[in-house]
Enzyme design. Structure first.
Site, PDB file in Angstrom:
ATOM      1  N   ASP A  13       7.974   5.085  23.980  1.00  0.00           N
ATOM      2  CA  ASP A  13       9.369   5.249  23.535  1.00  0.00           C
ATOM      3  C   ASP A  13       9.747   6.716  23.367  1.00  0.00           C
ATOM      4  O   ASP A  13      10.768   7.165  23.888  1.00  0.00           O
ATOM      5  CB  ASP A  13       9.591   4.547  22.172  1.00  0.00           C
ATOM      6  CG  ASP A  13       9.531   3.032  22.282  1.00  0.00           C
ATOM      7  OD1 ASP A  13      10.086   2.479  23.254  1.00  0.00           O
ATOM      8  OD2 ASP A  13       8.915   2.401  21.399  1.00  0.00           O
ATOM      9  N   ARG A  92       7.567   6.118   6.434  1.00  0.00           N
ATOM     10  CA  ARG A  92       8.784   6.532   7.138  1.00  0.00           C
ATOM     11  C   ARG A  92       9.616   7.586   6.417  1.00  0.00           C
ATOM     12  O   ARG A  92       9.997   8.587   7.028  1.00  0.00           O
ATOM     13  CB  ARG A  92       9.650   5.305   7.496  1.00  0.00           C
ATOM     14  CG  ARG A  92       9.013   4.421   8.549  1.00  0.00           C
ATOM     15  CD  ARG A  92       8.661   5.202   9.822  1.00  0.00           C
ATOM     16  NE  ARG A  92       7.976   4.390  10.800  1.00  0.00           N
ATOM     17  CZ  ARG A  92       6.682   4.465  11.085  1.00  0.00           C
ATOM     18  NH1 ARG A  92       5.914   5.335  10.439  1.00  0.00           N
ATOM     19  NH2 ARG A  92       6.140   3.716  12.008  1.00  0.00           N
ATOM     20  N   ASP A 121      12.321   0.457  11.130  1.00  0.00           N
ATOM     21  CA  ASP A 121      12.107   1.898  11.083  1.00  0.00           C
ATOM     22  C   ASP A 121      13.382   2.702  11.340  1.00  0.00           C
ATOM     23  O   ASP A 121      13.588   3.758  10.739  1.00  0.00           O
ATOM     24  CB  ASP A 121      11.003   2.296  12.058  1.00  0.00           C
ATOM     25  CG  ASP A 121       9.626   1.869  11.547  1.00  0.00           C
ATOM     26  OD1 ASP A 121       9.516   1.621  10.329  1.00  0.00           O
ATOM     27  OD2 ASP A 121       8.684   1.794  12.349  1.00  0.00           O
ATOM     28  N   SER A 170       1.865  -2.991  20.124  1.00  0.00           N
ATOM     29  CA  SER A 170       2.466  -1.823  19.517  1.00  0.00           C
ATOM     30  C   SER A 170       1.744  -1.614  18.185  1.00  0.00           C
ATOM     31  O   SER A 170       1.719  -2.505  17.349  1.00  0.00           O
ATOM     32  CB  SER A 170       3.954  -2.077  19.316  1.00  0.00           C
ATOM     33  OG  SER A 170       4.476  -1.077  18.493  1.00  0.00           O
TER      34      SER A 170
HETATM   35  N1  ARG Z   1       7.027  -4.509  10.392  1.00  0.00           N
HETATM   36  C1  ARG Z   1       6.376  -3.486   9.676  1.00  0.00           C
HETATM   37  C2  ARG Z   1       7.331  -2.757   8.781  1.00  0.00           C
HETATM   38  O1  ARG Z   1       8.510  -2.843   8.998  1.00  0.00           O
HETATM   39  C3  ARG Z   1       5.523  -2.552  10.489  1.00  0.00           C
HETATM   40  C4  ARG Z   1       5.924  -2.256  11.878  1.00  0.00           C
HETATM   41  C5  ARG Z   1       4.961  -1.306  12.485  1.00  0.00           C
HETATM   42  N2  ARG Z   1       5.237  -0.918  13.815  1.00  0.00           N
HETATM   43  C6  ARG Z   1       4.439  -1.166  14.861  1.00  0.00           C
HETATM   44  N3  ARG Z   1       4.811  -0.720  15.998  1.00  0.00           N
HETATM   45  N4  ARG Z   1       3.336  -1.837  14.758  1.00  0.00           N
HETATM   46  O2  ARG Z   1       6.955  -2.101   7.844  1.00  0.00           O
END
Ligand code: ARG
Length: 406
Positions: A13, A92, A121, A170
């Site tokens: 990405d 984040r 995110d 991912s």
């Molecule tokens: N769903 C989780 C969150 O919003 C983690 C997402 C992590 N991203 C990934 N590409 N594995 O905190």
């Protein structure tokens, strides 16, 4: 000259974003920023290689300590969201702030991330960035890109893309948790193979048990087995140790902020161990009333943490309450790793709200309170309930006997 600071990981990405920001958005310069929140070394090598191949100016910012401190705040709040200890979520705002700082120092006009329009995110990054005057750009979301399109675009442009796990999943890793999603894991019924796990050994093979002593001061973890450790080191060691016992796996359906339900897999050995130990210590030192009330405070903290809103004024207020309770959360908890579980098996504190004399089967009372004193309490216990039930019974009987007359 216009320039934009991009949250850069070297993954597909963000790599595609570098070209798009120049070609589609017309920026003269892209400044890549990779923020270290405890990812494995290999991720920085990958990011650097990709950046070099791109001719991208890459800034690497070390935010490990700041992130670890935030993770420890989350321990004081016993924070999990639907069972997940918030690794990605808490990282984040730390990452977003670090990127904003670079952007301001470098005189950038805008900030960009490579998040899709489906996840959490984008919201967490932008909650921080939109407090600044800089433009915010989300190419993947704005151009509605798919992973397939990105792969083709990267190939067409000859962009160096690190495949990692061949792009099957991912993955997002930091000090507090490792998240794996996508591919076949998107099917909630699919049973994952052992290869999705990297931090935790198969609990089925964990035949040995092990004890670890965790010391807390004011609710903050400060030592393992009596050895004082800085937060980053403490978490690293515990991830290793608990991970070999297969501790800290979560396989869940997660309710994202936009309302989507998503299948998520996480590994978080240290987080599970510390949260377990911390709660065990609170059980010992806090009164029932504090514990009951704190549960709802903790829940709010976790919710805002999940949303990436760690600077929300509510957080300050909640932390005020939490801090007040944590002044007594000092002591040591023994945790046993056994069969993939971390279980508190011993706890001690000078603040224990505990009287062995009062609770023991072997003594008759404590001070001038005797067992007999409980008789009066026992007589009153359930008083209202007895009255209410008696009134209902009497009313029913009356209704029955009136019915008999008809
Ligand atoms: N769903 C989780 C969150 O919003 C983690 C997402 C992590 N991203 C990934 N590409 N594995 O905190």
């Amino acid at each position: 000259m216009t320039s934009v600071a991009l949250a850069f990981s070297g993954g597909l990405d963000t790599t595609v974003c570098v070209s798009l920001l120049q070609e589609e958005y017309g920026y003269d310069e892209v400044v890549g920023v990779t923020v270290d929140v405890g990812q494995p070394e290999s991720e920085f090598d990958e990011a650097q290689e990709t950046a070099d191949a791109h001719g991208l100016d890459l800034h690497v910012v070390d935010a490990k300590e700041e992130f670890a401190d935030l993770c420890f705040e989350s321990v004081r709040a016993n924070a999990t969201y639907q069972g997940y200890p918030l690794g990605t979520a808490l990282a984040r705002p730390v990452i977003a702030n670090a990127i904003l700082e670079v952007a301001e120092n470098e005189g950038c006009d805008a900030l960009a991330h490579g998040c899709t329009g489906k996840g959490n995110d984008q919201l967490r990054f932008e909650a921080v960035w939109r407090a600044s005057d800089l433009d915010v750009i989300a190419p993947v979301r704005e151009l509605e890109l798919t992973r397939e399109w990105e792969m083709e675009y990267a190939e067409e442009k000859g962009l160096p893309v690190q495949s990692g796990n061949d792009g099957v999943w991912s993955i997002d890793t930091n000090l507090w948790s490792r998240s794996v999603e996508g591919g076949e894991l998107e099917d909630p019924a699919h049973v994952p193979s052992e290869d999705i796990y990297e931090w935790t050994d198969d609990p089925a093979n964990a035949t040995e048990t092990e004890l670890v002593e965790i010391t807390f001061e004011d609710g903050y973890p400060v030592a393992l087995d009596g050895e004082d450790l800085e937060p980053v080191e403490l978490v690293r060691q515990l991830n290793e140790q608990a991970g070999t016992h297969g501790v800290g796996r979560t396989d869940m359906m997660e309710d994202r902020m936009l309302g989507l339900k998503v299948r998520e897999n996480y590994e978080h050995p240290a987080a599970t161990t510390l949260l377990t130990a911390h709660e065990a210590l609170e059980q010992l030192v806090l009164t029932k009333d504090e514990r009951d009330f704190k549960r709802s405070v903790d829940n709010e903290w976790a919710q805002k943490g999940y949303e990436g809103l760690v600077d929300h004024p509510l957080m300050g207020a909640l932390e005020g309450f939490i801090a007040e309770t944590q002044t007594r959360v000092t002591g040591t908890v023994t945790v046993k790793f056994e069969g993939g579980q971390a279980r508190a098996v011993g706890r001690e504190s000078e603040y224990a709200v505990y009287s062995e004399d009062a609770a023991s089967f072997n003594t008759s009372g404590v001070g001038d309170i005797t067992q007999k004193d409980a008789t009066g309490v026992a007589k009153y216990h359930g008083f209202q309930s007895r009255l209410a039930n008696a009134a209902t019974d009497a009313t029913d009987e009356r209704a029955d006997s009136e019915g008999d007359w008809e």
